[in-house]
Design an enzyme around this catalytic site. Structure first.
Site, short mmCIF file in Angstrom:
data_model
loop_
_atom_site.label_atom_id
_atom_site.label_comp_id
_atom_site.label_asym_id
_atom_site.label_seq_id
_atom_site.Cartn_x
_atom_site.Cartn_y
_atom_site.Cartn_z
N ASP A 68 0.84 -1.19 0.00
CA ASP A 68 0.00 0.00 0.00
C ASP A 68 0.88 1.24 0.00
O ASP A 68 2.00 1.23 0.51
CB ASP A 68 -0.99 0.01 1.17
CG ASP A 68 -0.29 -0.04 2.51
OD1 ASP A 68 0.47 -1.01 2.71
OD2 ASP A 68 -0.44 0.88 3.32
N ASP A 70 1.39 5.43 0.52
CA ASP A 70 0.98 6.68 1.14
C ASP A 70 1.78 7.81 0.52
O ASP A 70 2.96 7.65 0.20
CB ASP A 70 1.26 6.64 2.65
CG ASP A 70 0.51 5.52 3.34
OD1 ASP A 70 -0.71 5.47 3.20
OD2 ASP A 70 1.16 4.68 3.98
N ASP A 144 6.86 6.99 13.43
CA ASP A 144 7.29 6.12 14.52
C ASP A 144 8.76 5.69 14.45
O ASP A 144 9.53 5.99 15.35
CB ASP A 144 6.34 4.91 14.68
CG ASP A 144 5.97 4.23 13.37
OD1 ASP A 144 6.54 4.59 12.32
OD2 ASP A 144 5.12 3.31 13.39
#
Ligand code: ATP
Ligand code: MG
Length: 463
Positions: A68, A70, A144
């Site tokens: 996926d 982003d 993160d």
């Protein structure tokens, strides 16, 4: 707390922008989704900055095929939406844009910041709202792990690194950005992500990132159940569920997270059952075959249902109603930690409810059962129970033969069972779902062993 506050207010390690050629790093825009490249290109031509960011860049650099994509940009969600025909702003507090191209959705987020004083958090330090736009450097610092804070500009073929992520890619190390305790308090899900990504990417976790996990595992309890469900679902469908759960247990993260897991592991045969279920799922995911979250949750919760079922039956309830009560209790209890969405819970219930019906082989009900939409899932579940030694192979083989046979043969198989039963009429009948079990001892007969009664007593299967 004071330490956490100071860390929040003082700027984190200064982000220094370093650019590297993608080619030199072995990545290329062809490794990326064409649609993600198109989104970046379109935004850049409209005068904005736009990069593929996070997992896709990390995966490509580590030689894993990204799934996926982003995109991060300095355009606001409204500005992004304006550029595309099929673009939807989602989220109320934190707005993101989903730009859709057939099956593929590219998630576009505006650079965000984690600036002290501007984000809202609860008493444990968990960030509850961080809808503050910022610079690209701030956006990198609020991510993160260092390897998740890399940006790729497919037009210029440049990787931008603010947090030393490329060095950690080289070392295959997951390292939290900032002070681990604060970052885990801000979002306890990061502990799960550390373990999940380490397994998926075959990376190690830096000591300063790994060590505080055990001590802070309790923080997971503050995470809203719906969010936890999403994360657990990701974990279970990663293709590495078994290995990840084993790692979670090593880090002291499994307890409390999936309370059912602790119980399962304590029960004889429970661990084997889960491992078989997860191995099966892992294999399917890696072979790109569809997997059903409902099936998976049916597996994870099954032993708790079985235990409760036995208790309720021992207290005098009939076989199938006892199962129904047990199912509801287990689903309700689970809701407190991880919310199982209704659409899954319904299928999970159907899979469970069909299990006692497999015992009923000597009536036409068997013919009808095969026609039900969830039959295949319920049958696969029966295979799993058989592999775990819970169900007699003979019963499962009979069903396998039954479903592989033509309709007239199916009828003959049922007739054979009826004749056999008539011959042994002194033996207990197979399957009366309604008969009360004799108390004492025998626990659940495997596949529960008895009696083919008319299964119309087993409700709720949509006949
Ligand atoms: P996966 O392989 O599971 O997709 P991912 O890192 O891409 O891993 P996503 O949930 O797709 O996970 O998140 C995309 C990016 O958003 C991450 O790479 C990271 O930069 C950022 N991100 C995601 N979750 C967090 C979090 N809890 N805290 C900070 N940043 C996060
Ligand atoms: Mg991702």
């Amino acid at each position: 707390m004071i330490k956490a506050f100071i860390e929040r207010v003082l700027p984190r390690k200064k982000a220094v922008r370093v650019e590297h050629s993608g080619k030199a790093l072995g990545i290329h825009s062809e490794h990326m989704s064409k649609n993600a490249v198109y989104v970046c290109d379109k935004l850049q031509r409209a005068g904005f900055e736009a990069y593929i960011v996070g997992g896709a860049v990390r995966d490509a650099l580590l030689g894993v095929i990204p799934k996926d994509f982003d995109v991060a940009t300095n355009a606001t969600p409204e500005q992004v939406r304006h550029e595309f025909r099929r673009a939807f702003i989602i989220g109320r507090r934190f707005k993101l844009v989903h730009v859709t191209f057939g099956d593929e959705t590219i998630e576009v987020s505006t650079f965000r910041s984690n600036r002290g004083g501007e984000v809202e958090s609860d008493a444990t330090g968990r960030i509850t709202s961080d809808n503050v736009y910022g610079t690209q450097a701030e956006d990198a610092a609020r991510r993160d792990f260092t390897i998740n804070a890399l940006y790729y500009d497919p037009g210029k073929d440049v990787v931008v690194d603010f947090m030393g992520g490329l060095k950690d890619v080289e070392k295959r190390t997951l390292r939290l950005i900032g002070a681990a305790e604060t970052r885990y308090r801000e979002d306890p899900v990061r502990m799960l992500r550390a373990v999940r990504l380490a397994v998926k990417l075959n990376c190690s976790i830096a000591k300063a990132t790994a060590t505080p996990i055990r001590q802070h595992s309790e923080l997971i309890k503050n995470v809203p159940p719906a969010r936890l469900f999403d994360e657990i679902q990701k974990l279970l469908l990663s293709g590495y569920a078994n290995a990840t759960l084993a790692e979670l247990r090593k880090h002291g993260l499994a307890e409390g997270l999936l309370p059912l897991l602790d119980l399962i592991y304590q029960q004889p045969g429970g661990q084997k059952f889960i491992e078989l279920a997860l191995d099966n799922t892992d294999r399917r995911v890696r072979e790109d075959k569809p997997v059903s979250p409902a099936f998976l949750f049916a597996s994870l919760l099954w032993h708790q249902v079985v235990k409760r079922w036995g208790e309720i039956e021992a207290a005098g309830e009939h076989h199938v109603p006892a199962l129904m009560l047990a199912m509801e209790q287990v689903i309700d209890e689970q809701r407190e930690t991880i919310t199982l969405p209704q659409r899954f819970a319904g299928i999970t219930r159907e899979i469970w409810l069909m299990q006692p019906r497999f015992e009923q082989r000597n009536s036409k009900a068997a013919l009808r059962m095969v026609e039900q939409p969830r039959f295949r899932a319920a049958y696969d579940f029966l295979l799993l129970r058989t592999a775990a030694g819970e169900v007699e192979q003979e019963l499962t083989d009979w069903w396998t033969h039954f479903i592989e046979s033509d309709p007239d043969i199916r009828q003959e198989l049922i007739n054979q069972r009826q004749r056999a039963q008539a011959r042994h009429s002194t033996a207990p009948a197979e399957g009366s779902g309604r008969r009360r079990r004799s108390r004492g001892g025998r626990g659940r007969r495997r596949a529960s062993g008895g009696a083919d009664g008319e299964p119309s007593g087993a409700p709720g299967l949509g006949e």
